[in-house]
Design a protein around this motif. Structure first.
Motif, PDB file in Angstrom:
ATOM      1  N   HIS A  18       0.784  -1.233   0.000  1.00 31.33           N
ATOM      2  CA  HIS A  18       0.000   0.000   0.000  1.00 31.33           C
ATOM      3  C   HIS A  18       0.818   1.287   0.000  1.00 31.33           C
ATOM      4  CE1 HIS A  18      -3.811  -2.115   0.415  1.00 31.33           C
ATOM      5  NE2 HIS A  18      -3.268  -2.862   1.365  1.00 31.33           N
ATOM      6  N   VAL A  19       2.129   1.213   0.144  1.00 29.16           N
ATOM      7  CA  VAL A  19       2.921   2.441   0.063  1.00 29.16           C
ATOM      8  C   VAL A  19       3.205   2.784  -1.391  1.00 29.16           C
ATOM      9  CG1 VAL A  19       3.984   2.105   2.323  1.00 29.16           C
ATOM     10  CG2 VAL A  19       5.110   1.186   0.280  1.00 29.16           C
ATOM     11  N   ALA A  20       3.660   4.014  -1.630  1.00 30.77           N
ATOM     12  CA  ALA A  20       4.017   4.447  -2.986  1.00 30.77           C
ATOM     13  C   ALA A  20       5.214   3.642  -3.501  1.00 30.77           C
ATOM     14  CB  ALA A  20       4.340   5.935  -2.992  1.00 30.77           C
ATOM     15  N   ASP A  21       5.307   3.507  -4.813  1.00 28.23           N
ATOM     16  CA  ASP A  21       6.365   2.696  -5.413  1.00 28.23           C
ATOM     17  C   ASP A  21       7.756   3.172  -5.003  1.00 28.23           C
ATOM     18  OD1 ASP A  21       4.396   1.257  -6.653  1.00 28.23           O
ATOM     19  OD2 ASP A  21       4.638   2.202  -8.613  1.00 28.23           O
ATOM     20  N   ASP A  22       7.967   4.500  -4.985  1.00 25.05           N
ATOM     21  CA  ASP A  22       9.303   4.994  -4.649  1.00 25.05           C
ATOM     22  C   ASP A  22       9.639   4.746  -3.177  1.00 25.05           C
ATOM     23  OD1 ASP A  22       7.340   6.816  -3.874  1.00 25.05           O
ATOM     24  OD2 ASP A  22       8.657   8.549  -4.075  1.00 25.05           O
ATOM     25  N   VAL A  23       8.630   4.800  -2.304  1.00 26.42           N
ATOM     26  CA  VAL A  23       8.861   4.499  -0.891  1.00 26.42           C
ATOM     27  C   VAL A  23       9.223   3.030  -0.728  1.00 26.42           C
ATOM     28  CG1 VAL A  23       7.794   4.390   1.392  1.00 26.42           C
ATOM     29  CG2 VAL A  23       7.337   6.338  -0.102  1.00 26.42           C
ATOM     30  N   ARG A  24       8.473   2.153  -1.397  1.00 24.04           N
ATOM     31  CA  ARG A  24       8.762   0.727  -1.317  1.00 24.04           C
ATOM     32  C   ARG A  24      10.159   0.431  -1.838  1.00 24.04           C
ATOM     33  NH1 ARG A  24       5.981  -0.944  -5.166  1.00 24.04           N
ATOM     34  NH2 ARG A  24       3.968  -0.904  -4.117  1.00 24.04           N
TER      35      ARG A  24
END
Length: 285
Positions: free
Chosen positions: A164-170
């Motif tokens: 559920h986090v943003a792609d860049d955060v993941r």
């Protein structure tokens, strides 16, 4: 006690009872506001009245009054939506909101009603971090403690955050996953692990995250701790961002690990209540 004292006590009791009854017309007004909030979008008079299960002729005077005081307004097409006073009240509520504090009674209730241990995790600077652990009546002898940072690949708590986090955060979090509890090596995460700038997730991992988003819950069987099963589900805030993950943990022999089973339904009911209290509105497609 004399007759005068008795009469006075009865009068006070009757007065208290009357004060607690409330105003029936306001209950109907509340039904309309609840229906509009549940819809998550502006509604016409007919649709809003139907959603509140009342005739349009009964609903309309309530809606006019709600417009007058600013709790509702009407858009260009004449549909009803939140008004300026409703927005101000909502902002006051959000400013005072603490998701972790709101979760506390739910965590205790889950431990009591399921007989399982319950963990709560937030996304800290090092990754998904356990910040609350409520032991069941029969505590689990596990290495999980408050402050434990969970793998985004090999734990249910971590995978729910990863889904559920943003792609860049993941992407940034995955680069250090090997340092976490049950951490993964690069080959488990990326389709091209030899590429230092790899961004495409390995198909099994990407499919698992898609499944979590679809089902709303994830499970870990005998991982990362042998003999312990885990179910984990997300809590969202008013922006739709994940703010917490709540997990149930129990021994393999006494745990309903089915993602459609009773334990999963109980967990999802709790996380959905929490999400709603945090301002999240799930709108059906």
């Amino acid at each position: 006690m004399n007759d005068t004292t008795t009469s006075s006590a009865n009068a006070n009791a009757n007065a208290d009872a009357k004060q607690q009854r409330g105003i029936q017309s306001l209950d109907s007004t509340g039904d309309l506001l609840t229906a509009l909030a549940a819809a998550g979008k502006p509604l016409s008079l007919r649709d809003l009245a139907a959603a509140a299960d009342m005739p349009p002729a009964k609903a309309f005077p309530h809606l006019v009054s709600l417009q007058k005081i600013g709790l509702l307004s009407r858009d260009a097409s004449g549909c009803f939506e939140a008004g300026p006073l409703a927005l101000e009240l909502g902002l006051i509520g959000l400013q005072r909101l603490s998701p972790a504090r709101e979760a506390e009674p739910e965590i205790v209730d889950l431990a009591v009603s399921t007989g399982m241990s319950v963990a709560m995790a937030v996304l800290g600077p090092l990754g998904p971090t356990v910040v609350r652990l409520e032991e069941s009546a029969r505590p689990l002898h596990v290495s999980l403690r408050v402050g434990t940072v969970m793998s985004l690949v090999n734990t249910a708590i971590g995978r729910v955050f990863a889904a559920h986090v943003a792609d860049d955060v993941r992407q940034g979090l995955l680069t250090q996953d090997s340092l976490r509890l049950a951490g993964a090596e690069r080959a488990e995460m990326f389709a091209s692990p030899s590429d230092a700038k790899a961004t495409k997730l390995a198909p099994p991992y990407a499919d698992r995250l898609a499944q979590i988003r679809e089902q709303g819950v994830d499970t870990a069987l005998n991982k990362p701790i042998p003999g312990i099963h885990t179910l984990a589900a997300p809590v969202f805030d008013h922006t739709g961002s994940i703010v917490l993950v709540i997990a149930l943990m129990g021994t393999a022999g006494s745990f309903d690990s089915d993602t459609h089973g009773g334990a999963a339904k109980t967990l999802l009911a709790a996380t959905q209540r929490l999400s709603r209290r945090c301002g999240y509105v799930a709108v059906a497609a």
